[in-house]
Design an enzyme around this catalytic site. Sequence first.
Site, PDB file in Angstrom:
ATOM      1  N   SER A 108      -2.645  55.385  11.087  1.00 51.70           N
ATOM      2  CA  SER A 108      -2.871  55.481  12.537  1.00 51.70           C
ATOM      3  C   SER A 108      -4.066  56.392  12.776  1.00 51.70           C
ATOM      4  CB  SER A 108      -1.631  56.015  13.262  1.00 51.70           C
ATOM      5  OG  SER A 108      -1.769  55.773  14.645  1.00 51.70           O
TER       6      SER A 108
HETATM    7  C1  LIG Z   1      -6.436  51.958  14.905  1.00 50.55           C
HETATM    8  S1  LIG Z   1      -4.891  52.476  15.456  1.00 50.55           S
HETATM    9  C2  LIG Z   1      -4.959  52.272  17.205  1.00 50.55           C
HETATM   10  C3  LIG Z   1      -5.955  53.122  17.916  1.00 50.55           C
HETATM   11  C4  LIG Z   1      -5.581  53.331  19.355  1.00 50.55           C
HETATM   12  N1  LIG Z   1      -5.775  52.153  20.147  1.00 50.55           N
HETATM   13  C5  LIG Z   1      -6.313  54.531  19.901  1.00 50.55           C
HETATM   14  O1  LIG Z   1      -7.188  54.408  20.737  1.00 50.55           O
HETATM   15  O2  LIG Z   1      -5.938  55.622  19.490  1.00 50.55           O
HETATM   16  C6  LIG Z   1      -3.858  51.080  15.035  1.00 50.55           C
HETATM   17  C7  LIG Z   1      -2.412  51.269  15.446  1.00 50.55           C
HETATM   18  O3  LIG Z   1      -1.760  50.008  15.341  1.00 50.55           O
HETATM   19  C8  LIG Z   1      -0.421  50.276  15.001  1.00 50.55           C
HETATM   20  N2  LIG Z   1       0.175  49.027  14.494  1.00 50.55           N
HETATM   21  C9  LIG Z   1       0.080  48.491  13.253  1.00 50.55           C
HETATM   22  N3  LIG Z   1       0.772  47.346  13.188  1.00 50.55           N
HETATM   23  C10 LIG Z   1       1.304  47.145  14.429  1.00 50.55           C
HETATM   24  C11 LIG Z   1       2.125  46.129  14.991  1.00 50.55           C
HETATM   25  N4  LIG Z   1       2.532  45.096  14.272  1.00 50.55           N
HETATM   26  N5  LIG Z   1       2.496  46.238  16.281  1.00 50.55           N
HETATM   27  C12 LIG Z   1       2.092  47.300  17.045  1.00 50.55           C
HETATM   28  N6  LIG Z   1       1.321  48.297  16.539  1.00 50.55           N
HETATM   29  C13 LIG Z   1       0.932  48.214  15.262  1.00 50.55           C
HETATM   30  C14 LIG Z   1      -0.539  51.366  13.960  1.00 50.55           C
HETATM   31  O4  LIG Z   1       0.678  52.047  13.778  1.00 50.55           O
HETATM   32  C15 LIG Z   1      -1.646  52.225  14.571  1.00 50.55           C
HETATM   33  O5  LIG Z   1      -1.104  53.266  15.343  1.00 50.55           O
END
Ligand SMILES: C[S@@+](CC[C@H](N)C(=O)[O-])C[C@H]1O[C@@H](n2cnc3c(N)ncnc32)[C@H](O)[C@@H]1O
Length: 395
Positions: A108
């Site tokens: 994350s």
């Molecule tokens: C790059 S980060 C997101 C960045 C966020 N939008 C920000 O501005 O801080 C990607 C996120 O997607 C979440 N994630 C991964 N697979 C997912 C899923 N199947 N459904 C929802 N969230 C998911 C991860 O846990 C992570 O927190």
Amino acid sequence: MTAEPGIAATAADLRRQLADRLEENRLLRSPQWRAAIETVPRHVFVPRFYRESDDPGLTTWEPITPEIVGQEEWLRLVYTDETWMTQFEGRDIDWSDPQPISNSTPTSSSTLPSLVVRILQDLGVQDGMTVLEIGTGTGYSTALMCHRLGDEAVTSIETDEGVARRAREALHQCGWTPRLLVADGRAGEPEGAPYDRLIATCGLRNIPPAWLEQVRPGGVILTTLRGWMRSLGLVKLVVTGDSASGWFSEDDPSFMIARQQDAPENLGMIPGPEDGTKREAEYGPEILTRTGPAFMTQLAAPDARFFSMSVDGGPVSTFVLDSVTDSFAVLTPSDSAWQVRQGGSRRLWDAVESAVSTWQEYGSPNSSAFGVTVSHDAQMVWLGSPNGPRWPLPS
Ligand SMILES: C[S@@+](CC[C@H](N)C(=O)[O-])C[C@H]1O[C@@H](n2cnc3c(N)ncnc32)[C@H](O)[C@@H]1O
């Protein structure tokens, strides 16, 4: 411990400077999104984080908090255009005694503001629209959308409970109460449907069918597609009834893969030295890492991964292994050329070479020459037009 009070004015100043830089670099092109960048206090969403260390060797991440680097430096870093990591391997960090982290996969983060604002602009939102976000993460991008559209217009799904809880607290601290869910975002959220826009900030191997049902006809799905070798890039799909179609962007931004679609730990069976049928290869392993051919490799061998090693003190060979079909291709240098040995139900290197040749016949275009069409029956990446050469996305 979080930041001490009294930093509001400095933070506001740093946000203005960040917005100026993004605008100068033509990354920020809308007054409404500029207002959001100037308003949302990123430091509330990333009170502590990890940054990659400059030390050579093993990738190492070092903790950054006001206590470790000083409040001024911490705040300056928060408002730089960088991605800051907030979780590794799906485990929460013990911030009472944060240690450097090596050999770990980030799970994350707070994505760099220029990429966040770029995809939000690409999303083409207008006043009155509703948005479903997949991957709340720190909540920073959620907050930008709440500022732009009003929090009643925003639904966001995060798969990780701890990550979601911290995002909720930060959003509430700022006075935003969008609809937040802890779930696998691939199922969407039918209760709030239909949405005008859907944006995913994690990478997907394919487009979840539920999204087609939950975005209204004429609405937009913006997501990155990726495989286990690399990202395919950002794709913008317009939904028409029960299908959706659209183009990749010119560059290939990358997001961490959706957790449920991560590659299996087991790489697949490693073939023995005599396994498979041999032929001279047209292309060597360098195409696995060169931008255009690597994109084609990912399309042609969607379940494969590769690594290089020397067997029994011999030359370094590159192993391309598909753990889903147990197919393999092994590339070994021979005189001035490469030899490939292939086995299993798919001739992986045949498929890769054919895809790379097609790409060359079309003038070696960048990813904006490719598009995607998805329906409930099939998901295809195509070159030039939906009737052009096609490669299926993994199901
Ligand atoms: C790059 S980060 C997101 C960045 C966020 N939008 C920000 O501005 O801080 C990607 C996120 O997607 C979440 N994630 C991964 N697979 C997912 C899923 N199947 N459904 C929802 N969230 C998911 C991860 O846990 C992570 O927190």
